[in-house]
Write a protein that holds these residues in place. Structure first.
Motif, PDB file in Angstrom:
ATOM      1  N   HIS A  25       0.842  -1.194   0.000  1.00 54.83           N
ATOM      2  CA  HIS A  25       0.000   0.000   0.000  1.00 54.83           C
ATOM      3  C   HIS A  25       0.878   1.245   0.000  1.00 54.83           C
ATOM      4  N   HIS A  26       0.375   2.305  -0.615  1.00 56.33           N
ATOM      5  CA  HIS A  26       1.078   3.590  -0.640  1.00 56.33           C
ATOM      6  C   HIS A  26       0.136   4.675  -0.165  1.00 56.33           C
ATOM      7  N   GLY A  27       0.723   5.741   0.378  1.00 59.10           N
ATOM      8  CA  GLY A  27      -0.084   6.853   0.865  1.00 59.10           C
ATOM      9  C   GLY A  27      -0.676   6.555   2.226  1.00 59.10           C
ATOM     10  N   LYS A  28      -1.910   7.014   2.447  1.00 58.35           N
ATOM     11  CA  LYS A  28      -2.576   6.793   3.723  1.00 58.35           C
ATOM     12  C   LYS A  28      -3.010   5.340   3.832  1.00 58.35           C
ATOM     13  N   GLN A  29      -2.762   4.735   4.986  1.00 59.03           N
ATOM     14  CA  GLN A  29      -3.094   3.340   5.216  1.00 59.03           C
ATOM     15  C   GLN A  29      -3.263   3.093   6.693  1.00 59.03           C
ATOM     16  N   PHE A  54      -2.804  18.074   6.200  1.00 58.84           N
ATOM     17  CA  PHE A  54      -1.594  17.275   6.321  1.00 58.84           C
ATOM     18  C   PHE A  54      -1.614  16.122   5.333  1.00 58.84           C
ATOM     19  N   GLU A  55      -2.765  15.506   5.155  1.00 60.84           N
ATOM     20  CA  GLU A  55      -2.863  14.389   4.224  1.00 60.84           C
ATOM     21  C   GLU A  55      -2.514  14.817   2.807  1.00 60.84           C
ATOM     22  N   SER A  56      -2.971  16.005   2.392  1.00 64.54           N
ATOM     23  CA  SER A  56      -2.669  16.465   1.035  1.00 64.54           C
ATOM     24  C   SER A  56      -1.182  16.739   0.859  1.00 64.54           C
ATOM     25  N   VAL A  57      -0.534  17.292   1.883  1.00 67.24           N
ATOM     26  CA  VAL A  57       0.899  17.561   1.795  1.00 67.24           C
ATOM     27  C   VAL A  57       1.683  16.255   1.781  1.00 67.24           C
ATOM     28  N   ALA A  58       1.300  15.286   2.610  1.00 66.68           N
ATOM     29  CA  ALA A  58       1.990  13.995   2.641  1.00 66.68           C
ATOM     30  C   ALA A  58       1.824  13.266   1.314  1.00 66.68           C
ATOM     31  N   LYS A  59       0.661  13.394   0.716  1.00 67.91           N
ATOM     32  CA  LYS A  59       0.428  12.772  -0.591  1.00 67.91           C
ATOM     33  C   LYS A  59       1.319  13.418  -1.646  1.00 67.91           C
ATOM     34  N   TYR A  61       4.270  14.643  -1.236  1.00 70.06           N
ATOM     35  CA  TYR A  61       5.640  14.171  -1.074  1.00 70.06           C
ATOM     36  C   TYR A  61       5.761  12.651  -1.202  1.00 70.06           C
ATOM     37  N   GLY A  62       4.673  11.945  -1.403  1.00 74.39           N
ATOM     38  CA  GLY A  62       4.716  10.502  -1.604  1.00 74.39           C
ATOM     39  C   GLY A  62       5.096   9.726  -0.350  1.00 74.39           C
ATOM     40  N   VAL A  63       4.655  10.193   0.799  1.00 71.22           N
ATOM     41  CA  VAL A  63       4.980   9.554   2.067  1.00 71.22           C
ATOM     42  C   VAL A  63       3.932   8.503   2.390  1.00 71.22           C
ATOM     43  N   ASP A  64       4.381   7.304   2.768  1.00 69.58           N
ATOM     44  CA  ASP A  64       3.474   6.273   3.254  1.00 69.58           C
ATOM     45  C   ASP A  64       3.274   6.518   4.743  1.00 69.58           C
ATOM     46  N   PHE A  65       2.026   6.733   5.160  1.00 66.83           N
ATOM     47  CA  PHE A  65       1.771   7.093   6.554  1.00 66.83           C
ATOM     48  C   PHE A  65       0.459   6.497   7.036  1.00 66.83           C
ATOM     49  N   ALA A  66       0.310   6.480   8.352  1.00 66.03           N
ATOM     50  CA  ALA A  66      -0.928   6.025   8.988  1.00 66.03           C
ATOM     51  C   ALA A  66      -1.252   6.990  10.110  1.00 66.03           C
ATOM     52  N   LEU A  67      -2.529   7.289  10.290  1.00 63.28           N
ATOM     53  CA  LEU A  67      -2.981   8.203  11.337  1.00 63.28           C
ATOM     54  C   LEU A  67      -3.690   7.419  12.432  1.00 63.28           C
ATOM     55  N   ASP A  85      11.892   9.190   6.065  1.00 64.08           N
ATOM     56  CA  ASP A  85      12.200  10.182   7.090  1.00 64.08           C
ATOM     57  C   ASP A  85      12.445  11.573   6.509  1.00 64.08           C
ATOM     58  N   ASP A  86      13.286  11.677   5.483  1.00 61.79           N
ATOM     59  CA  ASP A  86      13.581  12.992   4.898  1.00 61.79           C
ATOM     60  C   ASP A  86      12.353  13.591   4.215  1.00 61.79           C
ATOM     61  N   ALA A  87      11.620  12.769   3.497  1.00 59.19           N
ATOM     62  CA  ALA A  87      10.401  13.257   2.837  1.00 59.19           C
ATOM     63  C   ALA A  87       9.376  13.682   3.876  1.00 59.19           C
ATOM     64  N   MET A  88       9.312  12.940   4.987  1.00 56.17           N
ATOM     65  CA  MET A  88       8.362  13.278   6.048  1.00 56.17           C
ATOM     66  C   MET A  88       8.718  14.607   6.699  1.00 56.17           C
ATOM     67  N   LYS A  89      10.019  14.850   6.903  1.00 61.81           N
ATOM     68  CA  LYS A  89      10.435  16.131   7.489  1.00 61.81           C
ATOM     69  C   LYS A  89      10.052  17.288   6.577  1.00 61.81           C
ATOM     70  N   ALA A  90      10.269  17.124   5.282  1.00 61.81           N
ATOM     71  CA  ALA A  90       9.902  18.175   4.331  1.00 61.81           C
ATOM     72  C   ALA A  90       8.395  18.386   4.304  1.00 61.81           C
ATOM     73  N   ALA A  91       7.634  17.310   4.304  1.00 62.57           N
ATOM     74  CA  ALA A  91       6.172  17.416   4.301  1.00 62.57           C
ATOM     75  C   ALA A  91       5.678  18.067   5.588  1.00 62.57           C
ATOM     76  N   PHE A  92       6.253  17.693   6.705  1.00 64.02           N
ATOM     77  CA  PHE A  92       5.831  18.266   7.979  1.00 64.02           C
ATOM     78  C   PHE A  92       6.191  19.751   8.059  1.00 64.02           C
ATOM     79  N   ALA A  93       7.344  20.130   7.518  1.00 60.56           N
ATOM     80  CA  ALA A  93       7.729  21.547   7.489  1.00 60.56           C
ATOM     81  C   ALA A  93       6.755  22.358   6.646  1.00 60.56           C
ATOM     82  N   GLU A  94       6.353  21.823   5.491  1.00 64.17           N
ATOM     83  CA  GLU A  94       5.395  22.533   4.641  1.00 64.17           C
ATOM     84  C   GLU A  94       4.024  22.617   5.313  1.00 64.17           C
TER      85      GLU A  94
END
Length: 139
Positions: A25-29, A54-59, A61-67, A85-94
Motif C-alpha cells: 500500500h502507498h499513501g494513507k493506510q 496534512f494528508e494532502s501535503v503527505a500525498k 511528497y509521496g509519504v506512506d503514513f498512517a494516522l 524520514d527525509d520526505a516526512m520532514k519536508a512534508a511536515f515543514a510545509e
C-alpha cells in the motif's frame, strides 16, 4: 477453450508471483498495513484539528503514513516508514508553514476596498452638487 501446457504454466507462474509479492500500500493506510511492510516505523504527534491539509501535503511528497487518534488528548499520531524520514520532514515543514500562514490575519479584499472608495467618491460628488444648488461655490 482448450487448456494447453503453456497456458497452465502461465497461470501457475502468475499465481505464484501474486502469493510471493503481497500488495504494498502507498499513501494513507492503516497502522497494521504500515507495520506489515517490514520496514521500521517512526511517529510524530500532531495536535491540529485540520488533519486533511496534512494528508494532502503527505500525498504530495509521496509519504506512506498512517494516522491514529488519541482520544484522551485529542491529538493524532502520524506513523510513517523510516525510509521516508527525509520526505516526512519536508512534508511536515510545509504543513506547519501552511498552518501558520492560515492563522495570520487576512488582508483586506481589494474588491471591498474598491467598493468602499467608490462610496466615498460618490458621497463627495453629492456634496459638491448640493453646494452648487445653494449658490455656493463647490470644488
Amino acid at each position: 477453450g482448450r487448456l494447453t501446457a503453456d497456458l497452465l504454466k502461465w497461470a501457475i507462474r502468475k499465481y505464484l508471483a501474486q502469493s510471493q509479492n503481497p500488495k504494498i500500500h502507498h499513501g494513507k493506510q492503516s497502522v497494521k498495513q504500515l507495520v506489515g511492510q517490514g520496514t521500521g516505523v517512526k511517529s510524530i504527534d500532531i495536535t491540529a484539528k485540520n488533519i486533511k491539509s496534512f494528508e494532502s501535503v503527505a500525498k504530495k511528497y509521496g509519504v506512506d503514513f498512517a494516522l491514529k487518534k488519541n482520544p484522551e488528548k485529542g491529538e493524532y499520531y502520524v506513523f510513517f516508514k523510516a525510509r521516508d524520514d527525509d520526505a516526512m520532514k519536508a512534508a511536515f515543514a510545509e504543513y506547519t508553514a501552511k498552518t501558520i500562514r492560515r492563522k495570520a490575519p487576512e488582508k483586506p479584499s481589494v474588491r471591498r476596498q474598491l467598493a468602499h472608495f467608490k462610496e466615498v467618491a460618490r458621497s463627495m460628488a453629492q456634496d459638491t452638487v448640493k453646494d452648487r444648488d445653494r449658490g455656493e461655490r463647490g470644488l
